[in-house]
Write a protein that holds these residues in place. Structure first.
Motif, PDB file in Angstrom:
ATOM      1  N   VAL A 102       0.846  -1.011   0.257  1.00 21.43           N
ATOM      2  CA  VAL A 102       0.268   0.356  -0.030  1.00 21.43           C
ATOM      3  C   VAL A 102       0.788   1.455   0.002  1.00 21.43           C
ATOM      4  CG1 VAL A 102      -1.113   1.193   1.859  1.00 21.43           C
ATOM      5  CG2 VAL A 102      -2.053  -0.845   0.924  1.00 21.43           C
ATOM      6  N   LEU A 103       2.068   1.167   0.679  1.00 17.90           N
ATOM      7  CA  LEU A 103       2.543   2.460   1.263  1.00 17.90           C
ATOM      8  C   LEU A 103       4.059   2.206   0.053  1.00 17.90           C
ATOM      9  CD1 LEU A 103       2.991   2.986   4.375  1.00 17.90           C
ATOM     10  CD2 LEU A 103       1.165   4.574   3.011  1.00 17.90           C
ATOM     11  N   GLY A 104       3.927   1.014  -1.057  1.00 14.29           N
ATOM     12  CA  GLY A 104       5.829   1.349  -0.821  1.00 14.29           C
ATOM     13  C   GLY A 104       7.175   0.603  -0.117  1.00 14.29           C
ATOM     14  N   LEU A 105       7.598  -0.470  -0.661  1.00 17.23           N
ATOM     15  CA  LEU A 105       8.595  -1.033   0.473  1.00 17.23           C
ATOM     16  C   LEU A 105       9.579  -0.268   1.046  1.00 17.23           C
ATOM     17  CD1 LEU A 105       9.272  -3.871  -0.978  1.00 17.23           C
ATOM     18  CD2 LEU A 105       8.414  -3.392   0.884  1.00 17.23           C
ATOM     19  N   ASP A 106       9.764   1.163   0.740  1.00 10.03           N
ATOM     20  CA  ASP A 106      10.740   1.957   1.097  1.00 10.03           C
ATOM     21  C   ASP A 106      10.151   3.458   2.162  1.00 10.03           C
ATOM     22  OD1 ASP A 106      12.331   1.816  -1.113  1.00 10.03           O
ATOM     23  OD2 ASP A 106      12.457   3.618  -1.864  1.00 10.03           O
ATOM     24  N   ILE A 107       8.777   2.883   2.364  1.00 12.47           N
ATOM     25  CA  ILE A 107       7.796   4.006   3.339  1.00 12.47           C
ATOM     26  C   ILE A 107       7.823   3.111   4.123  1.00 12.47           C
ATOM     27  CG2 ILE A 107       6.106   5.889   3.917  1.00 12.47           C
ATOM     28  CD1 ILE A 107       7.647   7.018   2.256  1.00 12.47           C
ATOM     29  N   ALA A 108       6.883   2.149   4.018  1.00 19.37           N
ATOM     30  CA  ALA A 108       6.701   0.544   5.306  1.00 19.37           C
ATOM     31  C   ALA A 108       8.010   0.130   5.824  1.00 19.37           C
ATOM     32  CB  ALA A 108       5.935  -0.412   4.408  1.00 19.37           C
ATOM     33  N   LYS A 109       8.904   0.491   5.105  1.00 22.64           N
ATOM     34  CA  LYS A 109       9.967  -0.001   6.659  1.00 22.64           C
ATOM     35  C   LYS A 109      10.750   1.217   7.001  1.00 22.64           C
ATOM     36  CE  LYS A 109      13.098  -1.586   2.783  1.00 22.64           C
ATOM     37  NZ  LYS A 109      13.355  -0.928   1.514  1.00 22.64           N
ATOM     38  N   GLU A 110       9.858   2.340   6.829  1.00 23.67           N
ATOM     39  CA  GLU A 110      10.327   3.290   7.980  1.00 23.67           C
ATOM     40  C   GLU A 110       9.143   3.238   8.672  1.00 23.67           C
ATOM     41  OE1 GLU A 110      12.945   5.135   7.994  1.00 23.67           O
ATOM     42  OE2 GLU A 110      13.895   4.265   6.823  1.00 23.67           O
ATOM     43  N   MET A 111       8.570   2.282   8.753  1.00 25.57           N
ATOM     44  CA  MET A 111       6.890   2.772   9.995  1.00 25.57           C
ATOM     45  C   MET A 111       7.712   1.882  11.082  1.00 25.57           C
ATOM     46  SD  MET A 111       4.703   4.971   8.002  1.00 25.57           S
ATOM     47  CE  MET A 111       2.744   4.422   8.900  1.00 25.57           C
ATOM     48  N   ILE A 112       6.989   2.435  12.454  1.00 23.71           N
ATOM     49  CA  ILE A 112       7.179   2.022  13.624  1.00 23.71           C
ATOM     50  C   ILE A 112       5.167   1.077  13.557  1.00 23.71           C
ATOM     51  CG2 ILE A 112       7.883   2.032  15.693  1.00 23.71           C
ATOM     52  CD1 ILE A 112       9.432   4.817  15.047  1.00 23.71           C
ATOM     53  N   ALA A 113       5.844   0.074  13.943  1.00 22.46           N
ATOM     54  CA  ALA A 113       4.525  -0.492  14.948  1.00 22.46           C
ATOM     55  C   ALA A 113       3.714  -0.509  15.910  1.00 22.46           C
ATOM     56  CB  ALA A 113       4.903  -2.132  14.656  1.00 22.46           C
ATOM     57  N   ILE A 114       2.440  -0.206  15.983  1.00 21.97           N
ATOM     58  CA  ILE A 114       1.989   0.130  17.596  1.00 21.97           C
ATOM     59  C   ILE A 114       1.794  -1.155  17.544  1.00 21.97           C
ATOM     60  CG2 ILE A 114       0.769   0.999  18.899  1.00 21.97           C
ATOM     61  CD1 ILE A 114       0.668   3.939  17.063  1.00 21.97           C
ATOM     62  N   PRO A 115       2.456  -1.759  19.023  1.00 23.88           N
ATOM     63  CA  PRO A 115       1.472  -2.883  20.034  1.00 23.88           C
ATOM     64  C   PRO A 115       0.426  -2.951  20.302  1.00 23.88           C
ATOM     65  CG  PRO A 115       3.090  -1.794  21.277  1.00 23.88           C
ATOM     66  CD  PRO A 115       4.021  -1.435  19.684  1.00 23.88           C
ATOM     67  N   GLU A 116      -0.676  -4.368  19.666  1.00 20.32           N
ATOM     68  CA  GLU A 116      -1.940  -3.336  20.717  1.00 20.32           C
ATOM     69  C   GLU A 116      -2.027  -3.947  21.841  1.00 20.32           C
ATOM     70  OE1 GLU A 116      -4.558  -5.836  18.194  1.00 20.32           O
ATOM     71  OE2 GLU A 116      -6.456  -5.519  19.325  1.00 20.32           O
ATOM     72  N   THR A 117      -2.763  -3.238  22.643  1.00 18.17           N
ATOM     73  CA  THR A 117      -2.420  -3.515  23.824  1.00 18.17           C
ATOM     74  C   THR A 117      -3.916  -4.277  24.309  1.00 18.17           C
ATOM     75  OG1 THR A 117      -3.940  -1.110  23.366  1.00 18.17           O
ATOM     76  CG2 THR A 117      -2.675  -1.215  25.904  1.00 18.17           C
ATOM     77  N   GLU A 118      -3.738  -5.214  25.060  1.00 19.45           N
ATOM     78  CA  GLU A 118      -4.474  -6.171  26.336  1.00 19.45           C
ATOM     79  C   GLU A 118      -5.306  -5.479  26.847  1.00 19.45           C
ATOM     80  OE1 GLU A 118      -5.113  -8.960  24.610  1.00 19.45           O
ATOM     81  OE2 GLU A 118      -3.179  -8.883  23.026  1.00 19.45           O
ATOM     82  N   GLY A 119      -6.344  -5.059  27.604  1.00 17.23           N
ATOM     83  CA  GLY A 119      -7.227  -5.550  28.047  1.00 17.23           C
ATOM     84  C   GLY A 119      -6.960  -4.104  28.642  1.00 17.23           C
ATOM     85  N   SER A 120      -6.872  -3.169  27.860  1.00 18.49           N
ATOM     86  CA  SER A 120      -7.209  -1.645  27.919  1.00 18.49           C
ATOM     87  C   SER A 120      -8.273  -1.263  27.686  1.00 18.49           C
ATOM     88  CB  SER A 120      -6.237  -0.894  27.085  1.00 18.49           C
ATOM     89  OG  SER A 120      -6.505   0.124  27.004  1.00 18.49           O
ATOM     90  N   ARG A 121      -8.954  -0.591  27.588  1.00 17.39           N
ATOM     91  CA  ARG A 121     -10.920  -0.261  27.549  1.00 17.39           C
ATOM     92  C   ARG A 121     -11.208   0.291  25.658  1.00 17.39           C
ATOM     93  NH1 ARG A 121     -15.279  -0.584  30.211  1.00 17.39           N
ATOM     94  NH2 ARG A 121     -16.224   1.674  29.611  1.00 17.39           N
ATOM     95  N   ILE A 122      -9.712   0.988  26.048  1.00 18.41           N
ATOM     96  CA  ILE A 122      -9.167   2.133  24.625  1.00 18.41           C
ATOM     97  C   ILE A 122      -8.522   1.004  23.186  1.00 18.41           C
ATOM     98  CG2 ILE A 122      -9.193   4.148  23.265  1.00 18.41           C
ATOM     99  CD1 ILE A 122     -10.135   5.452  25.413  1.00 18.41           C
ATOM    100  N   SER A 123      -8.398   0.498  22.231  1.00 15.91           N
ATOM    101  CA  SER A 123      -7.430  -0.607  22.441  1.00 15.91           C
ATOM    102  C   SER A 123      -6.430   0.198  20.514  1.00 15.91           C
ATOM    103  CB  SER A 123      -7.634  -1.889  21.982  1.00 15.91           C
ATOM    104  OG  SER A 123      -7.382  -2.082  21.058  1.00 15.91           O
ATOM    105  N   ILE A 124      -5.337   1.022  21.018  1.00 17.77           N
ATOM    106  CA  ILE A 124      -4.351   1.209  19.744  1.00 17.77           C
ATOM    107  C   ILE A 124      -4.265   0.172  18.808  1.00 17.77           C
ATOM    108  CG2 ILE A 124      -3.554   3.670  18.937  1.00 17.77           C
ATOM    109  CD1 ILE A 124      -5.203   4.856  20.807  1.00 17.77           C
ATOM    110  N   SER A 125      -3.762   0.167  17.960  1.00 20.58           N
ATOM    111  CA  SER A 125      -2.351  -0.658  16.948  1.00 20.58           C
ATOM    112  C   SER A 125      -1.822   0.152  15.535  1.00 20.58           C
ATOM    113  CB  SER A 125      -3.044  -1.911  17.206  1.00 20.58           C
ATOM    114  OG  SER A 125      -4.161  -2.747  15.988  1.00 20.58           O
ATOM    115  N   GLY A 126      -1.884  -0.172  14.434  1.00 20.05           N
ATOM    116  CA  GLY A 126      -1.872  -0.112  13.488  1.00 20.05           C
ATOM    117  C   GLY A 126       0.412   0.867  12.957  1.00 20.05           C
ATOM    118  N   PHE A 127       0.640   1.461  12.537  1.00 22.38           N
ATOM    119  CA  PHE A 127       1.683   2.095  11.961  1.00 22.38           C
ATOM    120  C   PHE A 127       1.867   2.977  12.229  1.00 22.38           C
ATOM    121  CE2 PHE A 127       1.127  -2.062   9.936  1.00 22.38           C
ATOM    122  CZ  PHE A 127       2.040  -2.621  10.500  1.00 22.38           C
TER     123      PHE A 127
END
Ligand code: ADP
Ligand code: MG
Length: 572
Positions: free
Chosen positions: A211-236
């Motif tokens: 989707v973003l192209g490999l160059d950019i994808a490589k520069e993305m930082i993953a956000i690990p999914e929160t466990e057990g929290s009411r508001i969960s956030i994940s992604g890049f």
């Protein structure tokens, strides 16, 4: 004219206007229906930028033949029945408006077969009127074919952009949904040619690359999914080295639904405070989930906005989680000294606690604010006392909290980069006039590139003019390159521009400047005088982001007094 109830077709046309604004909205609604139907494969075919034809084929549960005519009646839905259901929505659709809206403004064909039925059904609708329905042999699943969109709403047609623009918008919708639903295989074809193809194997990182192209994808930082929290956030989120000129690349999914939310986008931007230059914005794809009763998705017929019961909390959580992840990356890595005698009891726990964990587990607001604040302080550099140089490559310095080892090349790159970006913003990049103009004879391709990029070169501080066929005269070079031989200074920059695959793309200045600085910075292996060492440390302290070089590598390693004491066995 007295008051009267609008005829059904007029009312439908008004409603359709809210749901179906352009081909992109049709694609979005049809994808959402396919996802709700439990599809594992969604194929989208577009012709004429979506005006001529939009076809979405899924292998979902299909529509039972008796219900087919109902599917495009207004407010007809299988996803909701009581008012209470509205507060517990787990599907993407619920208003029962999409198919009816689309049917009102196009020639629509639905071919579908429900899971437990022998034969399928085909129905044809034109401008909201049924033209025919008959049994039809079809595989399990649903095909929705939308042709001649807005044929009966000429005003809408006028608002459509060029085919290319509409295609770009459509591919954006498809790629975002492909990212949000990595377990579904998506295919997008324009005029028969495949543009997007995802495997559906659940690997989000893989989709990110496509989707973003490999160059950019490589520069993305993953956000690990929160466990057990009411508001969960994940992604890049993008590392601070990658940025854009607008917020457009901040994509938000709330409850699996692509939404626009200016306030949450602002929270993302705020989290990068001090890490990006003014006017630059990060890229992000965030998946936010919260208990359905805390968010109202029924705000607008297009379902592209939501309302939170407590917007402030969501804002703060998004901002903190991202800030935490970013700062967790930004501070210098702690030096690990291997000592044999202690290796049994030496605590292996990292000095830094995962910021995500902290935020998820700290209930009190003040407490987590304190953590973020503490981390913020850590990215600034305290006043340092220069001690000396090691291996002609590293500077040793002492601070109030221990020892710092500084990579002289990376540090100098950072210093030059910030100085140059500052003057760049004010269009005052310093150049150094040459005593004698230098004449350069270049290859045809090099000279084409210089002609094309002459404005950029001038902005960088080169005073250069065409002197003959493939011959240039150079009168000045950027001041920061004044110790470099002028022709190699120019060549190195030209080389850098050439290497940049998309020389005119976003953020090109910052990238080129970063590369120029790399060339101009002191090299490792270069012996520095005591004064040069001191100056470099002073300049680094004054930087906005002193701990990384413009390419994101650390400029320094910190060895705290505490860890020194541990290493010497003075502490447990
Ligand atoms: P909503 O999605 O809000 O229910 P729509 O107008 O989009 O309203 O669709 C109406 C109904 O038609 C849905 O509730 C669903 O029962 C059925 N439907 C639409 N598209 C599909 C599909 N691709 N597969 C199975 N059922 C579908
Ligand atoms: Mg729907």
């Amino acid at each position: 004219m007295g008051i009267r109830v609008l005829p059904e077709n007029v009312a439908a046309a008004i409603a359709a206007g809210e749901v179906v604004e352009r081909p992109e909205s049709v694609v979005k609604e049809l994808i959402e229906n396919a996802i709700d139907a439990g599809a594992s494969r969604i194929q989208i075919t577009i012709e004429g930028g979506g005006r001529k034809r939009i076809e979405v084929v899924d292998d979902g549960e299909g529509i039972p033949s008796v219900e087919v005519p109902l599917s495009f009646a207004r407010y007809a839905t299988s996803k909701l029945s009581t008012k209470e259901d509205l507060f517990n929505i787990r599907t993407l659709g619920f208003r029962g408006e999409a198919l009816s809206s689309i049917a009102a403004v196009s020639n629509l064909e639905i071919i579908t077969r429900a899971k437990d039925e022998e034969t399928g059904t085909k129905i044809t609708v034109s401008g909201g009127k049924v033209k025919g329905q008959n049994p039809f042999g079809a595989p399990e699943g649903t095909t929705v074919r939308v042709q001649d969109l807005f044929f009966n709403v000429p005003v809408r047609l006028k608002f459509l952009k060029t085919k290319t623009t509409e295609r770009r918008r459509i591919s954006k919708v498809v790629s975002r949904y492909a990212l949000a639903y990595p377990h579904i295989s998506f295919t997008l074809k324009f005029e028969g040619k495949a543009r997007i193809q995802t495997s559906g194997n659940g690997n989000r990182l893989e989709v990110l690359g496509s989707v973003l192209g490999l160059d950019i994808a490589k520069e993305m930082i993953a956000i690990p999914e929160t466990e057990g929290s009411r508001i969960s956030i994940s992604g890049f989120i993008s590392s601070p080295s990658v940025h854009r000129g607008s917020r457009r690349e901040i994509t938000l999914f709330i409850q699996g639904r692509w939404v626009q939310d200016a306030s949450l986008s602002a929270a993302v931007v705020q989290a990068y405070h001090g890490l990006l230059m003014v006017g630059r914005y990060p890229l992000a794809v965030l998946f936010i989930k919260l208990p359905p009763e805390l968010v109202d998705v029924n705000v607008h017929p297009a379902k592209s906005e939501v309302r939170f019961q407590d917007p402030g909390t969501v804002f703060t959580v998004v901002q903190r989680v991202i800030r935490g992840v970013l700062l967790g990356q930004a501070p210098p890595p702690q030096l690990e000294v291997e000592t044999t005698w202690q290796s049994f009891e030496r605590p292996r726990t990292p000095v830094m606690v995962d910021p995500h964990w902290e935020i998820a587990h700290h209930e009190s607001k003040e407490q987590s604010e304190g953590i973020v604040q503490k981390k913020l302080d850590r990215i600034q550099v305290p006043l340092l006392r220069s001690v000396g140089q090691v291996g002609a490559s590293y500077l040793v310095a002492e601070g109030p909290d221990g020892l710092y080892l500084i990579d002289q090349h990376a540090a100098h790159e950072r210093v030059l980069f910030e100085a140059m970006m500052r003057t760049w913003g004010e269009q005052m990049v310093e150049s150094q006039a040459l005593l004698e103009p230098v004449t350069l004879s270049l290859s045809h391709s090099e000279s084409l590139l210089i002609e094309e990029q002459i404005e950029l070169l001038k902005a960088l501080g080169f005073d250069i003019e065409l002197f003959g066929r493939d011959i240039f005269r150079l009168r000045a070079i950027p001041a920061i390159m004044s110790n470099t031989d002028p022709s190699s200074a120019l060549r190195s920059v030209v080389e850098e521009i050439e290497e940049d695959e998309r020389p005119l793309a976003d953020a090109v200045e910052a990238r080129i400047v970063a590369r120029v600085c790399k060339r101009a910075a002191v090299k490792s292996g270069q012996v520095l005088s005591l004064e040069e060492q001191r100056n470099l440390i002073r300049d680094l302290e004054a930087c906005e982001t002193p701990r990384t070089c413009p390419h994101g590598r650390p400029t320094m390693i910190h060895l705290s007094v505490e860890s020194l004491e541990r290493q010497f066995g003075r502490r447990g």
